[in-house]
Design a protein around this motif. Sequence first.
Motif, PDB file in Angstrom:
ATOM      1  N   VAL A 337       0.824  -1.200   0.000  1.00  0.00           N
ATOM      2  CA  VAL A 337       0.000   0.000   0.000  1.00  0.00           C
ATOM      3  C   VAL A 337       0.864   1.258   0.000  1.00  0.00           C
ATOM      4  CG1 VAL A 337      -1.943   1.144   1.162  1.00  0.00           C
ATOM      5  CG2 VAL A 337      -1.723  -1.325   1.266  1.00  0.00           C
ATOM      6  N   LEU A 338       2.159   1.113   0.217  1.00  0.00           N
ATOM      7  CA  LEU A 338       3.038   2.279   0.208  1.00  0.00           C
ATOM      8  C   LEU A 338       2.997   3.049  -1.113  1.00  0.00           C
ATOM      9  CD1 LEU A 338       6.168   0.891   2.111  1.00  0.00           C
ATOM     10  CD2 LEU A 338       4.314   2.304   3.002  1.00  0.00           C
ATOM     11  N   PRO A 339       2.880   2.367  -2.292  1.00  0.00           N
ATOM     12  CA  PRO A 339       2.813   3.136  -3.539  1.00  0.00           C
ATOM     13  C   PRO A 339       1.652   4.115  -3.616  1.00  0.00           C
ATOM     14  CG  PRO A 339       3.345   0.853  -3.998  1.00  0.00           C
ATOM     15  CD  PRO A 339       3.007   0.923  -2.556  1.00  0.00           C
ATOM     16  N   VAL A 340       0.549   3.856  -2.895  1.00  0.00           N
ATOM     17  CA  VAL A 340      -0.583   4.777  -2.963  1.00  0.00           C
ATOM     18  C   VAL A 340      -0.583   5.756  -1.802  1.00  0.00           C
ATOM     19  CG1 VAL A 340      -2.027   3.145  -4.207  1.00  0.00           C
ATOM     20  CG2 VAL A 340      -2.066   3.133  -1.731  1.00  0.00           C
ATOM     21  N   LEU A 341       0.516   5.745  -1.008  1.00  0.00           N
ATOM     22  CA  LEU A 341       0.590   6.667   0.122  1.00  0.00           C
ATOM     23  C   LEU A 341       0.535   8.117  -0.353  1.00  0.00           C
ATOM     24  CD1 LEU A 341       0.987   7.008   3.166  1.00  0.00           C
ATOM     25  CD2 LEU A 341       3.451   6.984   2.784  1.00  0.00           C
ATOM     26  N   SER A 342       1.140   8.394  -1.506  1.00  0.00           N
ATOM     27  CA  SER A 342       1.145   9.770  -2.021  1.00  0.00           C
ATOM     28  C   SER A 342      -0.271  10.278  -2.204  1.00  0.00           C
ATOM     29  CB  SER A 342       1.899   9.817  -3.355  1.00  0.00           C
ATOM     30  OG  SER A 342       3.214   9.359  -3.194  1.00  0.00           O
ATOM     31  N   ALA A 411       2.155   7.456 -13.863  1.00  0.00           N
ATOM     32  CA  ALA A 411       2.923   8.548 -14.469  1.00  0.00           C
ATOM     33  C   ALA A 411       2.069   9.809 -14.592  1.00  0.00           C
ATOM     34  CB  ALA A 411       3.441   8.117 -15.839  1.00  0.00           C
ATOM     35  N   LEU A 412       0.808   9.647 -14.996  1.00  0.00           N
ATOM     36  CA  LEU A 412      -0.077  10.808 -15.117  1.00  0.00           C
ATOM     37  C   LEU A 412      -0.369  11.425 -13.752  1.00  0.00           C
ATOM     38  CD1 LEU A 412      -2.562   9.465 -17.818  1.00  0.00           C
ATOM     39  CD2 LEU A 412      -0.876  11.284 -18.097  1.00  0.00           C
ATOM     40  N   PHE A 413      -0.523  10.581 -12.733  1.00  0.00           N
ATOM     41  CA  PHE A 413      -0.737  11.099 -11.381  1.00  0.00           C
ATOM     42  C   PHE A 413       0.441  11.972 -10.962  1.00  0.00           C
ATOM     43  CE2 PHE A 413      -3.844   7.788  -9.418  1.00  0.00           C
ATOM     44  CZ  PHE A 413      -4.774   8.135 -10.384  1.00  0.00           C
ATOM     45  N   ALA A 414       1.674  11.486 -11.229  1.00  0.00           N
ATOM     46  CA  ALA A 414       2.865  12.237 -10.829  1.00  0.00           C
ATOM     47  C   ALA A 414       2.942  13.567 -11.576  1.00  0.00           C
ATOM     48  CB  ALA A 414       4.108  11.392 -11.094  1.00  0.00           C
ATOM     49  N   LEU A 415       2.682  13.545 -12.889  1.00  0.00           N
ATOM     50  CA  LEU A 415       2.732  14.783 -13.678  1.00  0.00           C
ATOM     51  C   LEU A 415       1.701  15.786 -13.189  1.00  0.00           C
ATOM     52  CD1 LEU A 415       3.158  13.257 -17.249  1.00  0.00           C
ATOM     53  CD2 LEU A 415       4.921  14.365 -15.861  1.00  0.00           C
ATOM     54  N   ASN A 416       0.528  15.284 -12.846  1.00  0.00           N
ATOM     55  CA  ASN A 416      -0.512  16.174 -12.342  1.00  0.00           C
ATOM     56  C   ASN A 416      -0.137  16.750 -10.982  1.00  0.00           C
ATOM     57  OD1 ASN A 416      -3.268  16.298 -10.585  1.00  0.00           O
ATOM     58  ND2 ASN A 416      -3.574  17.050 -12.669  1.00  0.00           N
ATOM     59  N   MET A 417       0.487  15.915 -10.143  1.00  0.00           N
ATOM     60  CA  MET A 417       0.892  16.390  -8.827  1.00  0.00           C
ATOM     61  C   MET A 417       1.965  17.460  -8.932  1.00  0.00           C
ATOM     62  SD  MET A 417       1.795  14.057  -5.508  1.00  0.00           S
ATOM     63  CE  MET A 417       0.156  13.339  -5.578  1.00  0.00           C
ATOM     64  N   TRP A 418       2.782  17.396  -9.984  1.00  0.00           N
ATOM     65  CA  TRP A 418       3.821  18.410 -10.192  1.00  0.00           C
ATOM     66  C   TRP A 418       3.278  19.643 -10.905  1.00  0.00           C
ATOM     67  CZ3 TRP A 418       7.732  14.243 -12.232  1.00  0.00           C
ATOM     68  CH2 TRP A 418       8.274  13.567 -11.143  1.00  0.00           C
ATOM     69  N   VAL A 522       6.290  18.985  -0.696  1.00  0.00           N
ATOM     70  CA  VAL A 522       5.639  17.697  -0.450  1.00  0.00           C
ATOM     71  C   VAL A 522       5.174  17.079  -1.762  1.00  0.00           C
ATOM     72  CG1 VAL A 522       3.658  16.588   0.632  1.00  0.00           C
ATOM     73  CG2 VAL A 522       4.970  18.297   1.899  1.00  0.00           C
ATOM     74  N   LYS A 523       4.616  17.915  -2.654  1.00  0.00           N
ATOM     75  CA  LYS A 523       4.136  17.393  -3.936  1.00  0.00           C
ATOM     76  C   LYS A 523       5.287  16.822  -4.762  1.00  0.00           C
ATOM     77  CE  LYS A 523      -0.045  20.153  -4.614  1.00  0.00           C
ATOM     78  NZ  LYS A 523      -0.727  21.110  -5.526  1.00  0.00           N
ATOM     79  N   VAL A 524       6.453  17.491  -4.726  1.00  0.00           N
ATOM     80  CA  VAL A 524       7.603  16.976  -5.474  1.00  0.00           C
ATOM     81  C   VAL A 524       7.992  15.594  -4.938  1.00  0.00           C
ATOM     82  CG1 VAL A 524      10.047  17.317  -5.974  1.00  0.00           C
ATOM     83  CG2 VAL A 524       8.455  19.250  -6.121  1.00  0.00           C
ATOM     84  N   VAL A 525       8.063  15.465  -3.612  1.00  0.00           N
ATOM     85  CA  VAL A 525       8.458  14.194  -2.994  1.00  0.00           C
ATOM     86  C   VAL A 525       7.438  13.098  -3.312  1.00  0.00           C
ATOM     87  CG1 VAL A 525       8.873  13.001  -0.813  1.00  0.00           C
ATOM     88  CG2 VAL A 525       9.782  15.302  -1.175  1.00  0.00           C
ATOM     89  N   LEU A 526       6.144  13.443  -3.160  1.00  0.00           N
ATOM     90  CA  LEU A 526       5.104  12.444  -3.414  1.00  0.00           C
ATOM     91  C   LEU A 526       5.057  12.069  -4.888  1.00  0.00           C
ATOM     92  CD1 LEU A 526       2.230  13.758  -1.115  1.00  0.00           C
ATOM     93  CD2 LEU A 526       3.941  12.014  -0.635  1.00  0.00           C
ATOM     94  N   LEU A 528       7.659  11.984  -6.870  1.00  0.00           N
ATOM     95  CA  LEU A 528       8.780  11.076  -7.050  1.00  0.00           C
ATOM     96  C   LEU A 528       8.447   9.676  -6.544  1.00  0.00           C
ATOM     97  CD1 LEU A 528      11.782  13.378  -6.046  1.00  0.00           C
ATOM     98  CD2 LEU A 528      11.214  12.534  -8.343  1.00  0.00           C
ATOM     99  N   ALA A 529       7.669   9.608  -5.455  1.00  0.00           N
ATOM    100  CA  ALA A 529       7.251   8.302  -4.945  1.00  0.00           C
ATOM    101  C   ALA A 529       6.383   7.570  -5.974  1.00  0.00           C
ATOM    102  CB  ALA A 529       6.491   8.467  -3.626  1.00  0.00           C
ATOM    103  N   LEU A 530       5.502   8.321  -6.642  1.00  0.00           N
ATOM    104  CA  LEU A 530       4.669   7.707  -7.679  1.00  0.00           C
ATOM    105  C   LEU A 530       5.514   7.244  -8.861  1.00  0.00           C
ATOM    106  CD1 LEU A 530       1.616  10.141  -7.660  1.00  0.00           C
ATOM    107  CD2 LEU A 530       1.671   7.794  -6.811  1.00  0.00           C
ATOM    108  N   ILE A 531       6.514   8.044  -9.253  1.00  0.00           N
ATOM    109  CA  ILE A 531       7.409   7.640 -10.338  1.00  0.00           C
ATOM    110  C   ILE A 531       8.185   6.388  -9.933  1.00  0.00           C
ATOM    111  CG2 ILE A 531       9.458   8.295 -11.655  1.00  0.00           C
ATOM    112  CD1 ILE A 531       6.893   9.584 -12.642  1.00  0.00           C
ATOM    113  N   GLY A 532       8.609   6.332  -8.670  1.00  0.00           N
ATOM    114  CA  GLY A 532       9.291   5.134  -8.190  1.00  0.00           C
ATOM    115  C   GLY A 532       8.408   3.902  -8.285  1.00  0.00           C
ATOM    116  N   THR A 533       7.118   4.067  -7.957  1.00  0.00           N
ATOM    117  CA  THR A 533       6.180   2.959  -8.083  1.00  0.00           C
ATOM    118  C   THR A 533       6.026   2.531  -9.539  1.00  0.00           C
ATOM    119  OG1 THR A 533       4.972   3.803  -6.168  1.00  0.00           O
ATOM    120  CG2 THR A 533       3.862   2.175  -7.526  1.00  0.00           C
ATOM    121  N   ALA A 534       5.971   3.515 -10.446  1.00  0.00           N
ATOM    122  CA  ALA A 534       5.871   3.200 -11.873  1.00  0.00           C
ATOM    123  C   ALA A 534       7.099   2.429 -12.347  1.00  0.00           C
ATOM    124  CB  ALA A 534       5.700   4.486 -12.689  1.00  0.00           C
ATOM    125  N   ILE A 535       8.285   2.805 -11.865  1.00  0.00           N
ATOM    126  CA  ILE A 535       9.513   2.086 -12.233  1.00  0.00           C
ATOM    127  C   ILE A 535       9.469   0.662 -11.692  1.00  0.00           C
ATOM    128  CG2 ILE A 535      12.015   2.020 -11.890  1.00  0.00           C
ATOM    129  CD1 ILE A 535      11.969   5.086 -11.868  1.00  0.00           C
TER     130      ILE A 535
END
Length: 735
Positions: A337-342, A411-418, A522-526, A528-535
Amino acid sequence: MLRHLITRLALLIAICLSSIGASSVALAASDMATDWVDEDFTSVRLISAQTETGGKQTLRLGLEYELQPDWKIYWRSAGDAGFPPQLDWTGSENVGDANILWPAPHRFSIFGLETFGYKEHIILPIDVAIPDPAQPVAIRLDVDYLVCSDICIPATASFDLDIPASAAAGAGTSIASNHAHQIEKFVSKVPLRGTGLPIEVTSISSINQGNAHSLRLGVRGLDDAGVGIDDIVIESDLRAGFGLPEPQTTATGSNEDVQYFDLTVMGLAEDQTLKDQPVTVTVIAGPLSVEQNLVVGDGKAATNTASSTGATAGMSFAMIGLFALLGGLILNVMPCVLPVLSIKVMSALKAREQDINRVRIGFLASAAGIITSFWVIAAVLVGIKLAGGTIGWGIQFQQPLFLTVMTIILALFALNMWGLFEISGPDQLGNAANDAITRSESHGHHISSNFLTGMFATLLATPCSAPFLGTAVGFALAGSVFDIFWIFTLLGIGLALPYFAIAIQPRVAHILPKPGRWMNGVKVVLGLALIGTAIWLLGILSVQIGMGGAIAVGLGLILGSVFIWARKRTSNLRPRFAFTSLAVLGFLVALFAPGFSQPPSSPSASSDNGTLVWQAFAPETIDRLVADGKTVVIDVTAEWCVTCQVNKKLVLEKPDVRNALMQDDVVLMQADWTRPDQKIADYLASYGRFGIPFNAVFGPGAPDGILLSELLGVDEVLSALEDANGSASLASSVQ
């Protein structure tokens, strides 16, 4: 176009789930197979699981039947009528004894006659001895068989099949034909024999009441395996028939784990008795079937001493439901569940600025999304089960389409968060990426985004197995349709309990700090967490479709992201439209790339950091290894199973455990379930498990196995190794 991109991709989740049970590779019919011999009522051919002898002493073949509707062939013991296929190997060269492996049969009852056989499609696996493995095999097989519907028609078929010789297969060399997997699917349906059976007959006795005769059997392990009796087939030298098993509601023994069944005996002569008669009993219970040789009246049978931390013996329906609730609740803090923590964090931060009613409605919508997602998963699993496919917890992560879609959405979630793009409209609808809800939204319009957030969180949480969850899921997937929906509903409620708690006390959200500039960091960190999950998902995808395919998906995502960034940098309408089109094209490349990729070959063994060397999964060798005094450790894992990886890092790689596992008398055997594998699925089902991680230890002190918990502990593993070893020597050697 981009306005609806996330919404459309979210809809693909349901579509890709429906493809879980679909096969992606068609068998080549002409490879190691004879031509079909066609009759009006059936077609039959001979296929081989091997392309060459490979220096082996045994050749596995398959006699494949395609039967017209309402036609059947017979099992080894046909019952009151009929006879099984008869094989004549005259003229064959380098062929020794041949043994048919009979899959569990179906019962056919008509006009008081009880017969046993197969309908529609059946492969009879045949193991043929090769006297000289260095020479080729020439098969000349004549088959006589009886096929019946309203009438019975005898038929014959002749087959010629040549298997070339070769030297003993070297490391990494596969001699499996395109038909090997299909043959093994039916091998998995052959009743289990030997010790340590997941279910077993513990007693069998003859009951006579006047002229009425019946057999009473006690069957143990049904609750542990989470299955119910479908049929019990009795084979005897006496010319007698046996009816369907009737469960006995009145307990006739003190062991609550034993269930009793009566079978009516028909056609027994007056001077005949079943007492002290040797019989072969085949118990068929859902995906499980076992076979035992017993003697009526003395109840001799093997004792199953396998222990399981997730056993359901003696548990009530309500207790299983409680386990499902607890398993779902604990899932909130599991690694998967850590990948959806963001997404959860941003949801909570946004809730800080909302009024009480909006917080309550938003979290209730997220809870509804979680439960709905569990219903979707349950519906798909029910469909696959009714179609005869393999089901299990988290098996959607075995499907490239699902992994690809989830990677694109992340990936789209991360782009939107940024802040590289936003989706807005006349009603200021929030987006599903970060649940951005503003005060200017009209009442209720943010519900859909909260709902999709809950569904997305559930789909990413399913590769984890938590304490209590394995027991509940095993009970559900081995049970009825009602059991599956009931357990999965409770799992959803358990996972959604934190959301319900905030909905009941929405003022909790106001404890969080007020939004400000600090949220940009916080958004930048979160993000990156989503991008890490995508990787991470791309890494799993590389196992499914190969590294080249995964790189293609990644490049498509990078191109799409670059064009979204470029679109953000310009305000001119024409370039924005061009960049939007190119971004959509990049994501489409990522979506369709797996369809053009070649899956890699499965590795035969793996190792952990060069210290723990694991053998290929071969459960049929466990009894022999234990008889030789070895301790066998079974690890069923997958790249997508985060709990499995946590178990390795935090337990199996600990110095004390690693030293114990590296002892000379310890054999490590690993099964990789990253991709669908019927052999692994059947092995898990034999223990009433439908998800991973799965770990078991076998040894002279525990020949039937000690099943370990989903979350391993150092003391638990060391204790199991010591108990299975049967002495304290193992424990003392690692001090």
